[in-house]
Structure formats: structure tokens, C-alpha cells
Design an enzyme around this catalytic site. Sequence first.
Site, PDB file in Angstrom:
ATOM      1  N   ILE A 252       0.846  -1.192   0.000  1.00 56.93           N
ATOM      2  CA  ILE A 252       0.000   0.000   0.000  1.00 56.93           C
ATOM      3  C   ILE A 252       0.881   1.241   0.000  1.00 56.93           C
ATOM      4  O   ILE A 252       1.971   1.256   0.565  1.00 56.93           O
ATOM      5  CB  ILE A 252      -0.996   0.033   1.173  1.00 56.93           C
ATOM      6  CG1 ILE A 252      -0.282   0.026   2.533  1.00 56.93           C
ATOM      7  CG2 ILE A 252      -1.978  -1.134   1.067  1.00 56.93           C
ATOM      8  CD1 ILE A 252      -1.227   0.356   3.693  1.00 56.93           C
TER       9      ILE A 252
ATOM     10  N   TYR B 185       4.677  -1.434   3.224  1.00 52.42           N
ATOM     11  CA  TYR B 185       4.123  -0.085   3.256  1.00 52.42           C
ATOM     12  C   TYR B 185       5.092   0.835   2.523  1.00 52.42           C
ATOM     13  O   TYR B 185       6.282   0.863   2.836  1.00 52.42           O
ATOM     14  CB  TYR B 185       3.945   0.351   4.709  1.00 52.42           C
ATOM     15  CG  TYR B 185       3.223   1.665   4.932  1.00 52.42           C
ATOM     16  CD1 TYR B 185       1.918   1.677   5.419  1.00 52.42           C
ATOM     17  CD2 TYR B 185       3.846   2.890   4.700  1.00 52.42           C
ATOM     18  CE1 TYR B 185       1.250   2.878   5.660  1.00 52.42           C
ATOM     19  CE2 TYR B 185       3.189   4.086   4.925  1.00 52.42           C
ATOM     20  CZ  TYR B 185       1.890   4.079   5.406  1.00 52.42           C
ATOM     21  OH  TYR B 185       1.235   5.276   5.642  1.00 52.42           O
ATOM     22  N   LYS B 186       4.572   1.582   1.567  1.00 51.91           N
ATOM     23  CA  LYS B 186       5.385   2.515   0.782  1.00 51.91           C
ATOM     24  C   LYS B 186       5.069   3.931   1.255  1.00 51.91           C
ATOM     25  O   LYS B 186       3.952   4.411   1.082  1.00 51.91           O
ATOM     26  CB  LYS B 186       5.063   2.348  -0.707  1.00 51.91           C
ATOM     27  CG  LYS B 186       5.877   3.227  -1.643  1.00 51.91           C
ATOM     28  CD  LYS B 186       5.409   3.039  -3.084  1.00 51.91           C
ATOM     29  CE  LYS B 186       6.217   3.926  -4.036  1.00 51.91           C
ATOM     30  NZ  LYS B 186       5.643   3.920  -5.408  1.00 51.91           N
ATOM     31  N   ALA B 187       6.051   4.583   1.860  1.00 47.27           N
ATOM     32  CA  ALA B 187       5.813   5.869   2.521  1.00 47.27           C
ATOM     33  C   ALA B 187       6.493   7.015   1.796  1.00 47.27           C
ATOM     34  O   ALA B 187       7.562   6.867   1.195  1.00 47.27           O
ATOM     35  CB  ALA B 187       6.336   5.815   3.964  1.00 47.27           C
TER      36      ALA B 187
ATOM     37  N   LEU C 223      11.126   2.156  -3.070  1.00 50.09           N
ATOM     38  CA  LEU C 223      10.389   1.834  -4.287  1.00 50.09           C
ATOM     39  C   LEU C 223      10.136   3.156  -4.967  1.00 50.09           C
ATOM     40  O   LEU C 223       9.235   3.902  -4.595  1.00 50.09           O
ATOM     41  CB  LEU C 223       9.081   1.101  -3.967  1.00 50.09           C
ATOM     42  CG  LEU C 223       8.091   0.847  -5.117  1.00 50.09           C
ATOM     43  CD1 LEU C 223       8.772   0.275  -6.338  1.00 50.09           C
ATOM     44  CD2 LEU C 223       6.958  -0.058  -4.662  1.00 50.09           C
TER      45      LEU C 223
END
Length: 288
Positions: A157, A191-193, A249
Site C-alpha cells: 500500500i 508499506y510505501k511511505a 520503491l
Amino acid sequence: MSPVDLSVLQRPSGAFAMLAVDQREAMRNMFAEHVTTPVSDDTVRTFKLDATRILSPYASGVLIDKQFALDQAIEAGVVADGCGLIASADHFEPAHGELVGEVTIDRTVDPAKYAALGVRALKLLVLYRPDEAPEKRIDMVREFVESCRANDLISIIEPVSRKPLGDAAFDWNAGVLAAAAELGQLGADLYKAEVPFHGQAAEADVRRACAQLNASIEGPWVVLSSGVPEDIFPDAVKWACLEGASGFLSGRAVWASCIGTSNVIEAMETSAVERLQRLCDVVDGVVS
């Protein structure tokens, strides 16, 4: 159910060094800044496929969107062996004066179909607005995570902080932290922050905020590069990893400056490869 195998997206060090080429109309706009004629779908698609072919040998994962290039990338076999394929499973709609103003799950990205075609993970963008009720976001994330789990796919996400729809004061950085507090423990595998302060603050301040992210997120997390200047991103990645992140990412910090150059392929084969390799060295040196 057995834990998901994240190693298909990791380097031998255990770090995530993943490339994103799933930008859609935003990428078209990047091209439009350098030309006076309309930017065709083919121009965007060709760049995505070339970037994947050139850069995926140096990445542990690559994120591609169905709208422009996912099916073509699979058919052409441009994803390097050892680089895990991630499919965007989000549908974007312009709204509220924003290029991406509303996001839903893309129902055309069938998890079972793409798992059979070699996709290892799905990614979902989630817009966090402080004046919107959280239930819709939470329900969407839970549905997405369950769908991935049912098809043995890694769920990623990507919550992003957005301005309120009303006239309330907006603190973008507070939104980054609030999104993690709300969505970081809903079962997503990764988790992509966003990088706090877009990496443009004192190291101590960025790291303090990253430590808050780490406390809110259950499981591994990585950072993206949108909004972070290319030359700052390696330090931002390092600071995040020192506070618990497991890699990156990202796309723009790797390939964006290639767009508009006289020889895009050469720029990707040289400077973009060098930037990606440097980022790999950063995460290998910090993540253990």
C-alpha cells in the site's frame, strides 16, 4: 496461512531496491514539459518498457501499470530475471483540481490472472485527506490485502498525504504521519511511505519523523521519491533506513532527469543506472 515470501522483492542483503515506472498522466506531463506537440500513449509506453529493460537488471523489483505497459512488459519479457514484477492495482481519476484526485481498486487487474503470468505483488495507492472519513480508506485497504492474500500475492500500500477538500489548514507532513497511524497496521505486507519533509530538512528532523513512521507501521516499509530532489534522495533513503525502513520503491529519482535529454536510452543506460546502483549501495550498507 503461511507468511508471504518477501524475498522475491529483496536483494541478497534483505533490502528492497525497487523501481517504479507506474506513473501515468504524471509521466505524460513530464514529457509534455519538453515538447510542443501532444504526448502519445506510445511515447509513454515505450519509455516504460525501455526503462524496465535497462534498469530492472539492477533492481530487486519493478512496478508497472496496466494502463500503459504491464501486459506489454510481460509479453516482451523485459523484466530481468531475479527482479520481482509488481502490478499497480489502482485506478486513478482526475478530481478536485488534481491529476489523481480519486483512487479506487482497479477491477481489471485480476489477481489470479496476473499471479499466473508471473506477477509477485500488487500495489494500491491510497489518498489520505485529513477531512475525509477514514472508513472508506480502511475498507479499501482491507479488501485489497485480503484479495492479495487469497492469491498468494504480496500486498503493497502507498498512502500519500493530500490537501483537505475543504478550506482547513493543511500540514502535508502531519498527513504523512497520520496516514501511517491509520493504515500502517491493516495487514499490508509492505508499506510505501513518502519521505517526511520531502527529505528537505535537517537530518535529525527527518529521522525523528521516520522513527514515528516506523512506530506506526507494522511490518517492513520503504520510501518513495516523489517530491524529493534527485540529489537528496540517497541521503533521505539512508536516514529512513537508519530509523527502520527497509529500502525504496521509487522512479523519479532514478529516471526523471532522463526525460527530455537528447538521447533518452543513453541517459538511462548511464546516469540512471548509476543512480540506481548508488541507491542499492545505500540500502545494502544500512539494512540488515
